[in-house]
Structures are given as structure tokens and as C-alpha cells.
Design a protein around this motif. Structure first.
Motif: not given
Length: 177
Positions: A53, A56-57, A60-61, A64
């Protein structure tokens, strides 16, 4: 024998193939980058001792950053000029990619990926509007078709190159690719 498919010259008489290639390169690097980074995540996870988790940023970042900045692309391009913003976006994307490849911590790479996403948000809309402005309305379908073919190369090239680079060299190499 059927005649070859051609696109009429652009509005200023320039070579249409060069315009399509030039306008597809920006969004293509964005897509390739997304694909190669996804393949390299397991290698990054080991380097940063990150849980699934947490790592995965890295993806994801980036997303975003794209989502936050894309709505502002039109107004910013109207203020400062599409060409300036497009060139700045390509330079910013490239610089943040290199910096992400040199990141020393998970936090650092997540922040750099967000900034990279902000820069990359302009690549697709500005390249497409540049392409459409360059061609007569009757040639838009053909120009966008060839542009789409170029964009579709990214999901083919990205994972393949990402796997080769991450497996045989280092995950950092995917950011330099």
C-alpha cells in the motif's frame, strides 16, 4: 491497386507526418512512463522496504498530479501561450523523471511523481489541440487516427521496456528511459 492513404498538407504547407510525430511524442512519453513505473514497483518496494500500500503511492501520486493540474491547462495555455506551456511541460516532466530516478526515499519519489504528474497533465490536451489547429477540418479524422496509432504504441513499448530495464539493470533506469 489502391492509392496510398495520404493526409493533405497542413494549413501552412508543412509535412503532416512530422506534425503528427511531434504532437504524439509528449503524450507518448507520459503513457510509457506510467507503464514502465508500474512494472518496476516490486523492485522499488525492495529498495525502500515499503509495504504494497505504501509503494502504490508512486503511481497514485502521479495520477493525482495529473487530475489536479489538467483542468488548469487551457486557461494557463491561453495566458502564456500553448507552445511555451507545452515545452515547459516536457522539460518539467523530463527533469522530474530524472530526479525521481535519483530519489533516496519513498517520500521523495512520491513527491517527485506528484510534480511529474502536474507537468504531464498538459501533454495530451495541448498536443491534441496543436494537432487539430495544424490541419484543415476535413483532415482532422485522419490526423487524429494516426495520432491515436502513435499513442497506442506506449502500452506495447512501456511494459516491455520497463521489465527489461528493471530486471537487467535497476528500477532507477525506468525513470531515465
Amino acid at each position: 491497386m489502391t492509392p496510398p492513404i495520404t493526409i493533405g498538407r497542413d494549413r501552412k504547407g508543412r509535412n503532416p507526418a512530422l506534425i503528427i510525430v511531434a504532437t504524439v511524442l509528449g503524450p507518448m512519453i507520459q503513457e510509457i512512463d506510467s507503464m514502465v513505473v508500474g512494472v518496476a514497483l516490486p523492485h522499488m518496494r525492495g529498495t525502500f522496504s515499503a509495504a504494497p500500500d505504501q509503494i502504490s503511492w508512486v503511481l497514485t501520486s502521479f495520477l493525482i498530479g495529473v487530475a489536479v493540474a489538467m483542468p488548469a491547462t487551457g486557461p494557463i495555455a491561453a495566458m502564456f501561450g500553448r507552445k511555451r506551456i507545452l515545452i515547459g511541460a516536457i522539460i518539467g516532466f523530463t527533469v522530474t523523471s530524472v530526479l525521481a530516478g535519483m530519489a533516496g526515499s519513498l517520500t521523495e519519489i512520491v513527491v517527485l511523481r506528484f510534480i511529474q504528474g502536474v507537468f504531464s497533465a498538459a501533454l495530451t490536451p495541448l498536443s491534441m489541440s496543436t494537432l487539430l489547429d495544424a490541419f484543415r477540418r476535413e483532415d482532422h479524422g485522419m490526423a487524429l487516427g494516426w495520432w491515436g496509432v502513435g499513442i497506442m504504441m506506449a502500452p506495447i513499448v512501456g511494459p516491455t521496456m520497463g521489465a527489461i530495464i528493471a530486471e537487467h539493470f535497476t528500477w532507477r533506469g525506468v525513470f531515465f528511459f
